[in-house]
Write a protein that holds these residues in place. Structure first.
Motif, PDB file in Angstrom:
ATOM      1  N   ILE A  15      -4.331  -3.523  -6.983  1.00 42.67           N
ATOM      2  CA  ILE A  15      -3.588  -2.895  -7.533  1.00 42.67           C
ATOM      3  C   ILE A  15      -4.050  -2.631  -9.125  1.00 42.67           C
ATOM      4  CG2 ILE A  15      -1.085  -2.543  -8.313  1.00 42.67           C
ATOM      5  CD1 ILE A  15      -0.192  -3.815  -5.826  1.00 42.67           C
ATOM      6  N   LEU A  22       2.406   1.666  -3.458  1.00 37.84           N
ATOM      7  CA  LEU A  22       1.605   2.457  -4.238  1.00 37.84           C
ATOM      8  C   LEU A  22       1.332   3.665  -4.087  1.00 37.84           C
ATOM      9  CD1 LEU A  22      -0.704   1.367  -6.712  1.00 37.84           C
ATOM     10  CD2 LEU A  22      -2.355   0.887  -4.722  1.00 37.84           C
ATOM     11  N   ILE A  64       4.197   1.686  -8.566  1.00 37.84           N
ATOM     12  CA  ILE A  64       3.175   0.681  -9.004  1.00 37.84           C
ATOM     13  C   ILE A  64       3.881  -0.804  -8.951  1.00 37.84           C
ATOM     14  CG2 ILE A  64       1.429  -0.062 -10.338  1.00 37.84           C
ATOM     15  CD1 ILE A  64       0.770   2.864 -11.196  1.00 37.84           C
ATOM     16  N   ARG A  86       3.671  -3.922  -6.625  1.00 36.81           N
ATOM     17  CA  ARG A  86       2.994  -5.196  -7.179  1.00 36.81           C
ATOM     18  C   ARG A  86       4.174  -6.495  -6.811  1.00 36.81           C
ATOM     19  NH1 ARG A  86       1.730  -3.636 -11.892  1.00 36.81           N
ATOM     20  NH2 ARG A  86      -0.455  -4.042 -11.806  1.00 36.81           N
ATOM     21  N   ARG A  95       0.950  -1.162  -0.147  1.00 39.10           N
ATOM     22  CA  ARG A  95       0.083   0.092   0.051  1.00 39.10           C
ATOM     23  C   ARG A  95       1.001   1.308  -0.016  1.00 39.10           C
ATOM     24  NH1 ARG A  95      -2.131   1.341   5.699  1.00 39.10           N
ATOM     25  NH2 ARG A  95       0.140   1.375   5.541  1.00 39.10           N
TER      26      ARG A  95
END
Length: 251
Positions: A50, A21, A26, A30, A18
């Motif tokens: 995501i 992100l 990103i 992941r 989190r």
């Protein structure tokens, strides 16, 4: 003890994803959960979320299709950790709420995550084919199922959550915060729909409550748990869009 460590590690891993992100990293987010998504239900939920965010922001068909695959995979992982009812308990669940006091803590988390994935899956089902009646019916059914799960947890799970020993306070707060966030956002969102649509949804068993929903989301935002940032973002969006609602603004 092993289960407790697993839950703590799982939540910590999802929180790390989190944070990455929210820092606009990103791919790093992941990668943080990619290796664990096939066995860890919080990692699976973080991974599919995501993809969901990318799909819902771009409305790209390839992103939506891949996100649906990830969500279905996450639901399988989460479902494997859910409480398995016997036939009598399964039939009784149609006439009264389940007895969550018999659930292990891991199974309580699984119920909460399953409701969340159902809701995310429903939203993407609508986005997948907006002109299809079949997609609308499928999405509506998933929303109704998620609504029932959240309602059941809100009315019954509070006792189970407070029964968790004090030394597991992080886990207890995650459960309570997740319920407040999920159920609060659900009934708040329903209450903000146009009256004609709301009356139709109430006929189908979906009810909204503006003040209760708002208060529950505020509580979730203040708890500093995994879902607090979602609660904060939801409140920000709601007040930005419905800022002319003096009752909510004064509250």
């Amino acid at each position: 003890m092993e289960g407790e460590v697993t839950i703590a590690t799982s939540i910590s891993r999802a929180a790390e994803a989190r944070d990455r992100l929210l820092s606009n990293r990103i791919e790093a987010a992941r990668e943080c959960v990619a290796c664990y998504k096939d066995t860890d239900m919080y990692a699976a939920m973080a991974y599919c979320n995501i993809g969901f965010m990318q799909a819902i922001m771009t409305f790209d068909r390839e992103n939506i299709a891949q996100s649906l695959v990830d969500i279905d995979a996450a639901m399988q992982v989460i479902n494997s950790h859910r409480h398995k009812d016997n036939m009598v308990s399964y039939l009784m669940s149609y006439v009264k709420n389940r007895d969550f006091s018999t659930f292990a803590e891991l199974e309580v988390h699984a119920e909460l995550l399953y409701a969340e994935t159902l809701l995310v899956r429903a939203i993407l089902t609508f986005a997948e084919d907006q002109d299809s009646l079949v997609s609308f019916v499928k999405g509506a059914f998933k929303i109704k199922t998620a609504h029932s799960l959240y309602k059941e947890m809100y009315t019954c799970l509070s006792d189970r959550a407070t029964a968790i020993p004090a030394d597991n306070i992080l886990h207890k707060n995650e459960i309570i915060g997740g319920i407040n966030m999920g159920w609060g956002a659900f009934i708040l969102g329903l209450s903000l729909l146009p009256p004609k649509i709301l009356r139709l949804l109430e006929f189908c068993g979906l009810q909204g409550d503006k003040m209760l929903g708002h208060n529950l989301v505020v509580e979730a935002e203040k708890m500093d748990v995994l879902r607090s940032f979602v609660a904060a973002a939801g409140l920000l969006l709601m007040h930005a869009v419905y800022c002319d609602n003096s009752t909510l603004r004064d509250n």
